[in-house]
Design a protein around this motif. Sequence first.
Motif, PDB file in Angstrom:
ATOM      1  N   THR A  46       0.835  -1.206   0.000  1.00  0.00           N
ATOM      2  CA  THR A  46       0.000   0.000   0.000  1.00  0.00           C
ATOM      3  C   THR A  46       0.867   1.252   0.000  1.00  0.00           C
ATOM      4  OG1 THR A  46      -0.166   0.065   2.431  1.00  0.00           O
ATOM      5  CG2 THR A  46      -1.823  -1.214   1.248  1.00  0.00           C
ATOM      6  N   ALA A  47       1.998   1.184   0.686  1.00  0.00           N
ATOM      7  CA  ALA A  47       2.909   2.327   0.705  1.00  0.00           C
ATOM      8  C   ALA A  47       3.485   2.583  -0.687  1.00  0.00           C
ATOM      9  CB  ALA A  47       4.041   2.083   1.710  1.00  0.00           C
ATOM     10  N   VAL A  48       3.831   1.504  -1.404  1.00  0.00           N
ATOM     11  CA  VAL A  48       4.344   1.648  -2.777  1.00  0.00           C
ATOM     12  C   VAL A  48       3.272   2.251  -3.676  1.00  0.00           C
ATOM     13  CG1 VAL A  48       5.242   0.400  -4.778  1.00  0.00           C
ATOM     14  CG2 VAL A  48       5.936  -0.273  -2.474  1.00  0.00           C
ATOM     15  N   CYS A  49       2.026   1.830  -3.488  1.00  0.00           N
ATOM     16  CA  CYS A  49       0.918   2.347  -4.294  1.00  0.00           C
ATOM     17  C   CYS A  49       0.718   3.845  -4.061  1.00  0.00           C
ATOM     18  CB  CYS A  49      -0.355   1.576  -3.970  1.00  0.00           C
ATOM     19  SG  CYS A  49      -1.792   2.086  -4.935  1.00  0.00           S
ATOM     20  N   ILE A  50       0.717   4.259  -2.809  1.00  0.00           N
ATOM     21  CA  ILE A  50       0.539   5.674  -2.493  1.00  0.00           C
ATOM     22  C   ILE A  50       1.702   6.497  -3.043  1.00  0.00           C
ATOM     23  CG2 ILE A  50       0.387   7.354  -0.606  1.00  0.00           C
ATOM     24  CD1 ILE A  50      -0.973   5.169   1.041  1.00  0.00           C
ATOM     25  N   THR A  51       2.887   5.931  -3.010  1.00  0.00           N
ATOM     26  CA  THR A  51       4.051   6.615  -3.579  1.00  0.00           C
ATOM     27  C   THR A  51       3.840   6.890  -5.060  1.00  0.00           C
ATOM     28  OG1 THR A  51       5.558   5.564  -1.992  1.00  0.00           O
ATOM     29  CG2 THR A  51       6.533   6.446  -4.007  1.00  0.00           C
ATOM     30  N   GLU A  52       3.310   5.908  -5.791  1.00  0.00           N
ATOM     31  CA  GLU A  52       3.054   6.095  -7.219  1.00  0.00           C
ATOM     32  C   GLU A  52       2.028   7.202  -7.452  1.00  0.00           C
ATOM     33  OE1 GLU A  52       4.608   4.243  -9.911  1.00  0.00           O
ATOM     34  OE2 GLU A  52       5.904   4.033  -8.165  1.00  0.00           O
ATOM     35  N   VAL A  53       0.992   7.263  -6.611  1.00  0.00           N
ATOM     36  CA  VAL A  53      -0.035   8.290  -6.748  1.00  0.00           C
ATOM     37  C   VAL A  53       0.571   9.680  -6.519  1.00  0.00           C
ATOM     38  CG1 VAL A  53      -2.179   9.213  -5.777  1.00  0.00           C
ATOM     39  CG2 VAL A  53      -1.906   6.737  -6.091  1.00  0.00           C
ATOM     40  N   ILE A  54       1.375   9.817  -5.490  1.00  0.00           N
ATOM     41  CA  ILE A  54       2.001  11.109  -5.196  1.00  0.00           C
ATOM     42  C   ILE A  54       2.925  11.535  -6.335  1.00  0.00           C
ATOM     43  CG2 ILE A  54       3.600  12.310  -3.659  1.00  0.00           C
ATOM     44  CD1 ILE A  54       2.489  10.650  -1.360  1.00  0.00           C
ATOM     45  N   LYS A  55       3.726  10.601  -6.852  1.00  0.00           N
ATOM     46  CA  LYS A  55       4.625  10.931  -7.968  1.00  0.00           C
ATOM     47  C   LYS A  55       3.837  11.339  -9.208  1.00  0.00           C
ATOM     48  CE  LYS A  55       7.073   7.103  -7.763  1.00  0.00           C
ATOM     49  NZ  LYS A  55       8.117   6.071  -8.040  1.00  0.00           N
ATOM     50  N   LEU A  56       2.675  10.721  -9.416  1.00  0.00           N
ATOM     51  CA  LEU A  56       1.834  11.088 -10.554  1.00  0.00           C
ATOM     52  C   LEU A  56       1.355  12.532 -10.431  1.00  0.00           C
ATOM     53  CD1 LEU A  56       0.158  10.429 -13.090  1.00  0.00           C
ATOM     54  CD2 LEU A  56      -1.638   9.565 -11.565  1.00  0.00           C
ATOM     55  N   PHE A  57       0.832  12.896  -9.258  1.00  0.00           N
ATOM     56  CA  PHE A  57       0.337  14.263  -9.061  1.00  0.00           C
ATOM     57  C   PHE A  57       1.466  15.288  -9.157  1.00  0.00           C
ATOM     58  CE2 PHE A  57      -3.406  12.178  -7.151  1.00  0.00           C
ATOM     59  CZ  PHE A  57      -4.412  12.888  -7.794  1.00  0.00           C
ATOM     60  N   LEU A  58       2.629  14.948  -8.607  1.00  0.00           N
ATOM     61  CA  LEU A  58       3.762  15.859  -8.702  1.00  0.00           C
ATOM     62  C   LEU A  58       4.195  16.060 -10.154  1.00  0.00           C
ATOM     63  CD1 LEU A  58       5.968  14.702  -5.673  1.00  0.00           C
ATOM     64  CD2 LEU A  58       4.626  16.807  -5.856  1.00  0.00           C
ATOM     65  N   SER A  59       4.204  14.987 -10.922  1.00  0.00           N
ATOM     66  CA  SER A  59       4.602  15.071 -12.328  1.00  0.00           C
ATOM     67  C   SER A  59       3.600  15.888 -13.138  1.00  0.00           C
ATOM     68  CB  SER A  59       4.735  13.667 -12.933  1.00  0.00           C
ATOM     69  OG  SER A  59       5.770  12.945 -12.307  1.00  0.00           O
ATOM     70  N   VAL A  60       2.309  15.714 -12.850  1.00  0.00           N
ATOM     71  CA  VAL A  60       1.292  16.515 -13.533  1.00  0.00           C
ATOM     72  C   VAL A  60       1.476  17.996 -13.207  1.00  0.00           C
ATOM     73  CG1 VAL A  60      -1.180  17.022 -13.662  1.00  0.00           C
ATOM     74  CG2 VAL A  60      -0.398  14.649 -13.676  1.00  0.00           C
ATOM     75  N   GLY A  61       1.767  18.290 -11.934  1.00  0.00           N
ATOM     76  CA  GLY A  61       1.995  19.677 -11.544  1.00  0.00           C
ATOM     77  C   GLY A  61       3.194  20.296 -12.247  1.00  0.00           C
ATOM     78  N   ILE A  62       4.285  19.525 -12.351  1.00  0.00           N
ATOM     79  CA  ILE A  62       5.487  20.034 -13.018  1.00  0.00           C
ATOM     80  C   ILE A  62       5.236  20.189 -14.521  1.00  0.00           C
ATOM     81  CG2 ILE A  62       7.914  19.555 -13.547  1.00  0.00           C
ATOM     82  CD1 ILE A  62       8.069  18.072 -10.875  1.00  0.00           C
ATOM     83  N   LEU A  63       4.504  19.251 -15.105  1.00  0.00           N
ATOM     84  CA  LEU A  63       4.162  19.371 -16.532  1.00  0.00           C
ATOM     85  C   LEU A  63       3.280  20.586 -16.775  1.00  0.00           C
ATOM     86  CD1 LEU A  63       4.282  18.175 -19.377  1.00  0.00           C
ATOM     87  CD2 LEU A  63       2.245  16.826 -18.815  1.00  0.00           C
ATOM     88  N   ALA A  64       2.369  20.887 -15.842  1.00  0.00           N
ATOM     89  CA  ALA A  64       1.523  22.076 -15.969  1.00  0.00           C
ATOM     90  C   ALA A  64       2.365  23.347 -15.983  1.00  0.00           C
ATOM     91  CB  ALA A  64       0.511  22.121 -14.825  1.00  0.00           C
ATOM     92  N   LYS A  65       3.379  23.378 -15.123  1.00  0.00           N
ATOM     93  CA  LYS A  65       4.281  24.526 -15.114  1.00  0.00           C
ATOM     94  C   LYS A  65       5.100  24.592 -16.394  1.00  0.00           C
ATOM     95  CE  LYS A  65       7.960  26.702 -12.405  1.00  0.00           C
ATOM     96  NZ  LYS A  65       8.831  26.586 -11.201  1.00  0.00           N
ATOM     97  N   GLU A  66       5.490  23.436 -16.912  1.00  0.00           N
ATOM     98  CA  GLU A  66       6.288  23.374 -18.133  1.00  0.00           C
ATOM     99  C   GLU A  66       5.494  23.825 -19.353  1.00  0.00           C
ATOM    100  OE1 GLU A  66       7.517  19.514 -20.241  1.00  0.00           O
ATOM    101  OE2 GLU A  66       9.301  19.985 -19.040  1.00  0.00           O
ATOM    102  N   THR A  67       4.223  23.431 -19.437  1.00  0.00           N
ATOM    103  CA  THR A  67       3.402  23.807 -20.588  1.00  0.00           C
ATOM    104  C   THR A  67       2.922  25.248 -20.504  1.00  0.00           C
ATOM    105  OG1 THR A  67       1.458  22.871 -19.454  1.00  0.00           O
ATOM    106  CG2 THR A  67       2.627  21.461 -21.028  1.00  0.00           C
ATOM    107  N   GLY A  68       2.742  25.753 -19.289  1.00  0.00           N
ATOM    108  CA  GLY A  68       2.426  27.170 -19.129  1.00  0.00           C
ATOM    109  C   GLY A  68       0.959  27.521 -19.029  1.00  0.00           C
ATOM    110  N   SER A  69       0.065  26.631 -19.368  1.00  0.00           N
ATOM    111  CA  SER A  69      -1.362  26.925 -19.270  1.00  0.00           C
ATOM    112  C   SER A  69      -2.143  25.628 -19.138  1.00  0.00           C
ATOM    113  CB  SER A  69      -1.854  27.687 -20.496  1.00  0.00           C
ATOM    114  OG  SER A  69      -1.858  26.863 -21.647  1.00  0.00           O
ATOM    115  N   LEU A  70      -3.355  25.737 -18.611  1.00  0.00           N
ATOM    116  CA  LEU A  70      -4.207  24.565 -18.422  1.00  0.00           C
ATOM    117  C   LEU A  70      -4.593  23.948 -19.755  1.00  0.00           C
ATOM    118  CD1 LEU A  70      -5.786  22.729 -16.521  1.00  0.00           C
ATOM    119  CD2 LEU A  70      -7.685  24.372 -16.609  1.00  0.00           C
TER     120      LEU A  70
END
Length: 338
Positions: A46-70
């Motif tokens: 379960t800890a590994v699963c939650i880690t994957e979820v957190i990394k997914l949200f962090l990556s989406v956030g960084i990609l949002a900053k990289e693309t510049g707009s929603l």
Amino acid sequence: MSPPKENVSLLFKLYCLTVMTLVAATYTVVLRYTRTVGTELYFSMTAVCITEVIKLFLSVGILAKETGSLARLITSLKENVFGSPTELLKLSVSSLVYGLQNNMAFVALSNLDAAVYQVTYQLKIPCTALCTVLMLNRTLSKLQWFSVFMLCGGVTLVQWKPAQATKVQVEQNPWLGFGAIAVAVLCSGFAGVYFEKVLKSSDTSLWVRNIQMYLSGIVVTLFGVYMSDGAQVLEKGFFYGYTYYVWFVIFLASVGGLYTSVVVKYTDNIMKGFSAAAAIVLSTMASVALFGLQITVTFSLGALLVCVSIYLYGLPRQDTMKIQPSETKSSKERLATV
């Protein structure tokens, strides 16, 4: 078409080195603590699963900053993630292997001292070397192959007499711990080189690749939760046994995972070598203070050989920022090249 080469500054490399070292050392010690202290042991999957979820949200956030707009973010996700099932399937291989590797780390640290685990786990270096030669069409120098055998000698010394008694009072199985490390080493070597091959074979954004990998990773780990601890999770709850230390382990694993992908994309082996060697020293010092580990002369010599071999293996010899073109040499010829 080969991807454009992206230059990174020395300051950025030093920054990554510092963060990777601290995260690796802290993660090992804290994970060891959570698996050996406390009566209510949490479900590692379960800890590994939650880690994957957190990394997914962090990556989406960084990609949002990289693309510049929603709008551009949504377009990128539609084109590169949801509209590319083939790419998702390609990255699911890494997710499956990384998921197995992470769970083997939990098993190993439940049965071995943190310092023994950290040094022995460096067998991933020769495994990665072999995968690099076979999968990326690279060759290794005499010095690099020498460092591989030096590493094996150092790890042998560590296993010969790992450590004397510690203050940990839980039942442990060293053979199970070393077996888990062996599986984790094989997974690390293959998954790391496979991900590097996918990452450097195109100009697709690093964070798009991460999102592809973490999406499939969540599916893989959820299946793993069901298969390994499904009945107990339903009975006791998904977050059974979680403490602040467990959440800290998950945070460290999430940050470490993101930095690993950055290192694979932008940096070279010498930085990863220094980071691994420094993490060994730091986690060993922490094990002495926290778990009462008594370091022997044999262990110290083995750890020294490991650190030296990691440094020698990481000495730069060729450009590691891109995949080498396919050559006429066979795999056997590349293995024999020194």
